[in-house]
Design an enzyme around this catalytic site. Structure first.
Site, PDB file in Angstrom:
ATOM      1  N   ARG A 157     -19.057   4.837  17.545  1.00  0.00           N
ATOM      2  CA  ARG A 157     -18.981   4.973  19.088  1.00  0.00           C
ATOM      3  C   ARG A 157     -18.088   3.955  19.611  1.00  0.00           C
ATOM      4  O   ARG A 157     -17.827   4.034  20.719  1.00  0.00           O
ATOM      5  CB  ARG A 157     -20.143   5.173  19.662  1.00  0.00           C
ATOM      6  CG  ARG A 157     -20.706   6.554  19.112  1.00  0.00           C
ATOM      7  CD  ARG A 157     -22.262   7.095  19.963  1.00  0.00           C
ATOM      8  NE  ARG A 157     -22.805   8.251  19.073  1.00  0.00           N
ATOM      9  CZ  ARG A 157     -23.659   7.610  18.272  1.00  0.00           C
ATOM     10  NH1 ARG A 157     -24.251   6.584  18.198  1.00  0.00           N
ATOM     11  NH2 ARG A 157     -24.191   8.367  17.659  1.00  0.00           N
TER      12      ARG A 157
ATOM     13  N   GLU B 158     -34.753   9.427  11.429  1.00  0.00           N
ATOM     14  CA  GLU B 158     -34.903  10.345  10.538  1.00  0.00           C
ATOM     15  C   GLU B 158     -35.304  10.296   9.117  1.00  0.00           C
ATOM     16  O   GLU B 158     -35.233  10.978   8.297  1.00  0.00           O
ATOM     17  CB  GLU B 158     -33.675  11.456  10.686  1.00  0.00           C
ATOM     18  CG  GLU B 158     -33.694  12.296  11.942  1.00  0.00           C
ATOM     19  CD  GLU B 158     -33.648  11.656  13.098  1.00  0.00           C
ATOM     20  OE1 GLU B 158     -34.747  11.583  13.856  1.00  0.00           O
ATOM     21  OE2 GLU B 158     -32.516  11.293  13.569  1.00  0.00           O
TER      22      GLU B 158
ATOM     23  N   TRP C 198     -31.448  18.191  19.640  1.00  0.00           N
ATOM     24  CA  TRP C 198     -30.347  17.333  19.989  1.00  0.00           C
ATOM     25  C   TRP C 198     -30.528  17.479  21.522  1.00  0.00           C
ATOM     26  O   TRP C 198     -29.410  17.044  22.301  1.00  0.00           O
ATOM     27  CB  TRP C 198     -29.109  18.291  19.465  1.00  0.00           C
ATOM     28  CG  TRP C 198     -28.972  18.273  17.993  1.00  0.00           C
ATOM     29  CD1 TRP C 198     -29.063  16.678  17.574  1.00  0.00           C
ATOM     30  CD2 TRP C 198     -28.790  18.836  17.197  1.00  0.00           C
ATOM     31  NE1 TRP C 198     -28.932  16.695  16.139  1.00  0.00           N
ATOM     32  CE2 TRP C 198     -28.614  17.993  15.678  1.00  0.00           C
ATOM     33  CE3 TRP C 198     -28.323  20.145  16.885  1.00  0.00           C
ATOM     34  CZ2 TRP C 198     -28.473  18.711  14.581  1.00  0.00           C
ATOM     35  CZ3 TRP C 198     -27.958  20.718  15.828  1.00  0.00           C
ATOM     36  CH2 TRP C 198     -28.096  20.185  14.492  1.00  0.00           C
TER      37      TRP C 198
ATOM     38  N   ASN D 121     -36.712   8.208  18.730  1.00  0.00           N
ATOM     39  CA  ASN D 121     -37.858   8.932  18.105  1.00  0.00           C
ATOM     40  C   ASN D 121     -38.741   8.299  17.405  1.00  0.00           C
ATOM     41  O   ASN D 121     -38.257   7.352  16.775  1.00  0.00           O
ATOM     42  CB  ASN D 121     -37.357  10.402  17.834  1.00  0.00           C
ATOM     43  CG  ASN D 121     -36.330  10.262  16.711  1.00  0.00           C
ATOM     44  OD1 ASN D 121     -35.313   9.795  16.738  1.00  0.00           O
ATOM     45  ND2 ASN D 121     -36.878  10.231  15.363  1.00  0.00           N
TER      46      ASN D 121
ATOM     47  N   ASP E  64     -38.396  14.536  18.228  1.00  0.00           N
ATOM     48  CA  ASP E  64     -37.018  13.748  18.193  1.00  0.00           C
ATOM     49  C   ASP E  64     -36.472  13.678  19.746  1.00  0.00           C
ATOM     50  O   ASP E  64     -35.412  13.865  19.746  1.00  0.00           O
ATOM     51  CB  ASP E  64     -36.198  14.670  17.144  1.00  0.00           C
ATOM     52  CG  ASP E  64     -34.743  13.735  17.011  1.00  0.00           C
ATOM     53  OD1 ASP E  64     -34.609  12.736  17.333  1.00  0.00           O
ATOM     54  OD2 ASP E  64     -33.713  14.394  16.591  1.00  0.00           O
TER      55      ASP E  64
ATOM     56  N   MET F 239     -20.480  11.002  -0.517  1.00  0.00           N
ATOM     57  CA  MET F 239     -21.690  11.928  -0.946  1.00  0.00           C
ATOM     58  C   MET F 239     -22.103  11.048  -2.116  1.00  0.00           C
ATOM     59  O   MET F 239     -21.590  10.716  -3.000  1.00  0.00           O
ATOM     60  CB  MET F 239     -21.004  13.118  -1.882  1.00  0.00           C
ATOM     61  CG  MET F 239     -22.149  13.970  -2.490  1.00  0.00           C
ATOM     62  SD  MET F 239     -21.737  15.512  -3.019  1.00  0.00           S
ATOM     63  CE  MET F 239     -22.925  15.901  -4.336  1.00  0.00           C
TER      64      MET F 239
ATOM     65  N   THR G  40     -24.256   3.406  13.888  1.00  0.00           N
ATOM     66  CA  THR G  40     -23.259   4.239  14.651  1.00  0.00           C
ATOM     67  C   THR G  40     -22.710   3.691  16.044  1.00  0.00           C
ATOM     68  O   THR G  40     -21.741   4.343  16.553  1.00  0.00           O
ATOM     69  CB  THR G  40     -23.612   5.621  14.538  1.00  0.00           C
ATOM     70  OG1 THR G  40     -24.812   5.581  15.428  1.00  0.00           O
ATOM     71  CG2 THR G  40     -23.957   6.122  13.376  1.00  0.00           C
TER      72      THR G  40
HETATM   73  O1  LIG Z   1     -33.377   8.449  15.341  1.00  0.00           O
HETATM   74  C1  LIG Z   1     -32.095   7.992  14.968  1.00  0.00           C
HETATM   75  O2  LIG Z   1     -31.805   6.606  14.176  1.00  0.00           O
HETATM   76  C2  LIG Z   1     -30.920   8.566  15.259  1.00  0.00           C
HETATM   77  C3  LIG Z   1     -29.779   8.160  14.847  1.00  0.00           C
HETATM   78  C4  LIG Z   1     -28.385   8.969  15.035  1.00  0.00           C
HETATM   79  C5  LIG Z   1     -26.971   8.193  14.804  1.00  0.00           C
HETATM   80  O3  LIG Z   1     -27.248   7.113  14.441  1.00  0.00           O
HETATM   81  O4  LIG Z   1     -25.870   9.027  14.773  1.00  0.00           O
HETATM   82  C6  LIG Z   1     -28.615  10.128  15.682  1.00  0.00           C
HETATM   83  C7  LIG Z   1     -29.978  10.642  16.034  1.00  0.00           C
HETATM   84  N1  LIG Z   1     -30.818   9.828  15.956  1.00  0.00           N
HETATM   85  C8  LIG Z   1     -30.281  11.979  16.724  1.00  0.00           C
HETATM   86  O5  LIG Z   1     -31.569  12.178  16.868  1.00  0.00           O
HETATM   87  C9  LIG Z   1     -29.061  12.672  17.210  1.00  0.00           C
HETATM   88  O6  LIG Z   1     -29.449  13.505  17.589  1.00  0.00           O
HETATM   89  C10 LIG Z   1     -27.649  12.367  16.704  1.00  0.00           C
HETATM   90  C11 LIG Z   1     -26.395  12.798  17.075  1.00  0.00           C
HETATM   91  C12 LIG Z   1     -25.740  12.017  16.499  1.00  0.00           C
HETATM   92  C13 LIG Z   1     -24.167  12.170  16.571  1.00  0.00           C
HETATM   93  O7  LIG Z   1     -23.539  11.233  16.116  1.00  0.00           O
HETATM   94  O8  LIG Z   1     -23.877  13.515  16.701  1.00  0.00           O
HETATM   95  N2  LIG Z   1     -26.233  10.786  15.954  1.00  0.00           N
HETATM   96  C14 LIG Z   1     -27.566  11.162  16.124  1.00  0.00           C
HETATM   97 CA   LIG Z   2     -33.082  10.526  15.815  1.00  0.00          CA
END
Ligand SMILES: O=C(O)c1cc(C(=O)O)c2c(n1)C(=O)C(=O)c1cc(C(=O)O)[nH]c1-2
Ligand SMILES: [Ca+2]
Length: 682
Positions: free
Chosen positions: A111, A174, A382, A251, A296, A643, A156
């Site tokens: 980001r 997750e 989401w 979450n 979540d 992968m 991220t």
């Molecule tokens: O719980 C987490 O650690 C975590 C990390 C991330 C992430 O780092 O991209 C997302 C999510 N959760 C999440 O719940 C989520 O909906 C999500 C969408 C995205 C994306 O980049 O589109 N990242 C993430």
């Molecule tokens: Ca999450």
């Protein structure tokens, strides 16, 4: 790139620059620039574009300082561009460990960077935080932010720099991790403080005051093994006067509260906004949006600081629309809840009790672990709003929210889940029955999902106007003094709306889906608007099938517009037709077993029911040589693409089961045609 706290705090005196993630520490994403305005925005044209190296999800907010743009692409690659013409000044590839890409839940996204005193800071997907010389693009320092290498920690989010410290969290809830935020000295990279968001091993004493408060709200000891969650993977905001840093916390790990905390307790600080001292990391206050989160429902969503007049008094507020569907206005000095109203229909709660500040949870609709029944919950994982940034226009008093209408199934598993040592796999502690049975069910469900740009009045607590979109995951928003709202869409457009009534004033194609939030800046007296285009992220990987409704391909580029711009938009080549699959040799039981394995291990990237959203290969469309090498690909991985090897996950028989399932799905595709393509709106 000689940015410091003084310059960021006085950002309105140099509106041509965009010096920190949300432009200012209050993260309003509002620009005072008004050369481009409602009268002339229809003359906006492409000034330049820059093609990024990897066509996957693009989520960065660029930083622009004194004519140089610093931005990122997939796998945390950093680009420094001449902001006037898009010419590459340097590129820095941190070479994120591709063996660990599968430990990121939601694509290899990033980001954006932070800039401070001649250095550029980037969080790398594999968990490093790095400082780069802003002139040369050479690495200055690198730290490993991971507290535990046996866990799937990733990054991220974009760092922020406050009081000379670089602040960053992690992703991973997750997969079973314990969340925290760390601050590092911007000069040296030396760790200054770490704030854990959830308790660690209950057998050990709590580390600090915050963990003492939190520990009382957790039960049993499963969370020590399962991680607890609470990752702070995206949002921060900073109030320099109060010297408070605000953290959006995520979450739980596992998702099912029964298997995380015996279905008891609030499980602090999950799904909370936590205020801490920016210098010491010491706890100040918290507000929990979803006590005992089970869905979540992260509160990692964008936080905006503003001054609002409420009941005749000017209040310093913090505003957030977390995943759970409500819009919160909170006093940012004390954490007092001022208001909370739902921005889209929700079924998990009947409202927020303003006396206690707690949601009134509808157990019948949403508490899947209590009666063991599968529940269709709105919103779902989401959220009514995910990471896509909002913006606030102080002139209209409106917050522009890229919102989601979505529901999904949650289903309890009756036997306690054990931790799977395979690190590239979701461990949620509930059934993948989150999704309806079979591709037809999926198609039906997709029709109920959509997006909306909501112009929310945080004082009146209702929408001033709304614009509908065909899917979820539309772009973040930008507000300007030209009284415009800019937003890219999932279905591949860049758009400008009138801030007061949502009238569409300008639109152009973007050659891919747009998720990131645009920015605006000026150089040599010319105002520019930049959109980072490129489809990917959580939606188009895991729920690939549903995302096809957007009708776009991943094609990553920086698109910069100015009045009278005439550059030509580059577009991707159309995807190839599906080759003819080999004969199906497995029986129905083999195919079924393969489908179950696929759902657990493969779907998070290649899409549920083997329908890819186009970011990663659609395994129904494998070439003959890929079918021949199937075992080799699974055991060897495709490391450059991220992968991992699945040698530890599957024996040869299981590989064959997955292969037969994919061959079956390839034949389905040949027979049915691509139902999803027809379904797409474009
Ligand atoms: O719980 C987490 O650690 C975590 C990390 C991330 C992430 O780092 O991209 C997302 C999510 N959760 C999440 O719940 C989520 O909906 C999500 C969408 C995205 C994306 O980049 O589109 N990242 C993430
Ligand atoms: Ca999450």
């Amino acid at each position: 790139a000689d940015v410091d706290g003084k310059r960021i705090i006085a950002a309105d005196q140099e509106p041509g620059n965009w010096m920190t993630h949300g432009r200012t520490y209050d993260e309003q994403r509002y620009s005072p620039l008004e050369q481009i305005n409602q009268q002339n925005v229809d003359k906006l044209g492409l000034a330049w574009s820059y093609k990024l190296d990897i066509d996957r999800g693009v989520e960065a907010t660029p930083i622009v300082v004194d004519g140089v743009m610093y931005t990122t692409g997939p796998f945390s690659v950093v680009y420094a561009l001449d902001a006037r013409n898009g010419k590459l000044l340097w590129k820095y590839d941190p070479k994120s460990d591709r063996n660990r890409a599968g430990e990121a839940c939601c694509d290899a996204v990033n980001r954006g960077v932070a800039v401070w005193k001649g250095k550029v800071y980037v969080g790398v997907l594999d968990g490093r935080l790095e400082a780069i010389d802003a002139k040369t693009g050479q690495r200055v320092w690198s730290v490993d932010t991971r507290a535990d290498h046996n866990r799937s920690y990733t990054i991220t989010g974009a760092p922020r720099v406050v009081n000379g410290k670089v602040v960053i969290g992690n992703g991973g809830a997750e997969f079973g991790v314990r969340g925290y935020v760390t601050a590092y000295d911007a000069e040296s990279g030396k760790q200054a403080w770490r704030f854990y968001t959830v308790p660690g091993d209950p057998k050990l004493p709590p580390e600090d005051k915050a963990m003492e408060i939190a520990a009382k709200t957790w039960h049993g000891d499963a969370f020590a093994e399962q991680g607890g969650g609470g990752t702070a993977w995206d949002s921060f905001a900073f109030d320099p006067e109060l010297n408070l840093l605000y953290i959006g916390v995520g979450n739980g790990s596992l998702w099912d509260p029964k298997w995380r905390s015996e279905a008891k307790g609030d499980n602090l600080f999950l799904s909370s906004i936590v205020a801490i001292d920016a210098d010491t990391g010491e706890y100040a206050w918290h507000y929990q949006t979803t006590p005992g989160d089970a869905w979540d429902f992260t509160a990692t969503q964008h936080m905006i600081l503003a001054e609002l007049e409420i009941d005749g008094k000017v209040r310093k507020v913090l505003m957030q629309a977390p995943k759970n569907g409500f819009f919160y206005v909170i006093d940012r000095a004390t954490g007092e809840l001022l208001s909370a109203e739902n921005i889209v229909p929700v079924n998990w709660a009947k409202g927020i009790d303003m006396k206690t500040g707690r949601p009134i949870v509808d157990d019948e609709a949403a508490a899947y672990w209590k009666d063991g029944k599968r529940k269709l919950v709105t919103p779902a994982f989401w959220g009514a709003h995910d990471w896509h940034p909002m913006s606030y226009n102080p002139k209209t008093g409106l917050v522009y929210i890229p919102a989601h209408i979505m529901s999904a199934y949650y289903e309890h598993i009756p036997e306690a889940p054990t931790r799977n040592p395979f690190k590239s796999m979701y461990q949620l502690g509930l059934r993948t029955g989150m999704m309806p049975e079979g591709p037809d069910g999926l198609l039906e469900m997709a029709k109920t999902w959509s997006g909306k740009l909501i112009a929310w009045d945080p004082v009146k607590q209702k929408a001033a106007w709304e614009v509908p979109y065909i899917t979820i995951f539309n772009g973040g928003t930008l507000s300007t003094a030209g009284n415009l709202v800019f937003e890219g869409s999932a279905d591949g457009r860049v758009i400008a709306y009138a801030a007061e009534d949502g009238k569409k004033l300008w639109e152009q194609p973007a050659a891919s889906g747009v998720m990131a939030a645009p920015i605006t800046y000026s150089v040599d007296g010319e105002q520019y608007v930049t959109f980072m285009a490129g489809w990917g992220g959580a939606f188009s990987t895991f729920a690939g099938a549903l995302s096809l409704r957007a009708g776009v391909q991943p094609y990553a580029q920086v698109l910069t517009y100015k009045l009278g711009g005439t550059a030509k938009l580059q577009e991707p080549a159309p995807p190839a037709d599906a080759p003819k699959p080999p004969a199906l040799t497995g029986d129905a039981a083999t195919v079924e077993a393969g489908g179950k394995l696929y759902d657990s291990y493969c779907s998070q990237c290649h899409g549920i029911h083997a329908v890819s959203g186009g970011v990663l290969p659609d395994l129904r469309k494998m070439a003959p040589e890929q079918h021949q090498m199937f075992l080799g690909i699974l055991y060897g991985g495709r490391v450059p693409d991220g992968m991992p090897s699945f040698a530890e996950a599957f024996d040869a028989k299981q590989v064959d089961q997955i292969h037969q399932y994919l061959i079956k799905r390839a034949h389905d595709l040949q027979e049915e045609g691509d139902a999803w393509k027809k379904f797409s709106a474009n």
